[in-house]
Design a protein around this motif. Sequence first.
Motif, mmCIF file in Angstrom:
data_model
loop_
_atom_site.group_PDB
_atom_site.id
_atom_site.type_symbol
_atom_site.label_atom_id
_atom_site.label_comp_id
_atom_site.label_asym_id
_atom_site.label_seq_id
_atom_site.Cartn_x
_atom_site.Cartn_y
_atom_site.Cartn_z
ATOM 1 N N VAL A 1 -3.225 0.484 -3.598
ATOM 2 C CA VAL A 1 -3.035 -0.832 -2.983
ATOM 3 C C VAL A 1 -2.865 -1.834 -4.109
ATOM 4 C CG1 VAL A 1 -4.116 -2.681 -1.630
ATOM 5 C CG2 VAL A 1 -4.326 -0.303 -0.875
ATOM 6 N N VAL B 1 -9.371 4.526 -3.384
ATOM 7 C CA VAL B 1 -8.037 3.950 -3.516
ATOM 8 C C VAL B 1 -7.920 3.250 -4.870
ATOM 9 C CG1 VAL B 1 -6.396 2.297 -2.527
ATOM 10 C CG2 VAL B 1 -7.947 3.551 -1.021
ATOM 11 N N ARG C 1 0.612 5.400 0.834
ATOM 12 C CA ARG C 1 -0.221 6.322 1.591
ATOM 13 C C ARG C 1 0.062 7.769 1.190
ATOM 14 N NH1 ARG C 1 0.099 4.572 7.810
ATOM 15 N NH2 ARG C 1 -1.587 6.095 7.936
ATOM 16 N N GLY D 1 0.817 -1.202 0.000
ATOM 17 C CA GLY D 1 0.000 0.000 0.000
ATOM 18 C C GLY D 1 0.853 1.256 0.000
ATOM 19 N N PHE E 1 -4.664 5.459 2.383
ATOM 20 C CA PHE E 1 -4.078 4.729 1.267
ATOM 21 C C PHE E 1 -4.514 5.385 -0.035
ATOM 22 C CE2 PHE E 1 -3.962 1.182 4.379
ATOM 23 C CZ PHE E 1 -2.598 0.974 4.326
#
Length: 134
Positions: free
Chosen positions: A84, A122, A73, A71, A81
Amino acid sequence: MQATVEWQNGLVFKATSGTGHELVMDGNKTVAASPMELVLAAAGGCASVDVVSILEKARQQVTGCRCEVAGERADAVPAVFTKVHLHFVVTGHDVAEKHVERAVQLSADKYCSVAKMLEASVTITHSYSIEQAN
């Protein structure tokens, strides 16, 4: 579904799921995984359940499945996040690539509740490799 999170000491907390299972979280990552690490683990776990289940239904001779989750960030607070990536390493006897590809795709597109929840904010990507079992 429910859970209870109880402060232990420092930044250590004990979570108890509605089914009575317990795990420890540590904001300092000294005695346990952090809550954000557990989010990655949850995504990998949820997707792995899907992949193994789908492969078993396809009668593939799977002997192992590992999901390596990475992941990225955001630099700012909150450090959510932004990306991913889930990489599945499927081990077995003569496991067909078409079945692994389909299982990973179905998990990504339809079944993995954790990833579906995260994908609203994400970028989630997937890959896989197959290893022949000894």
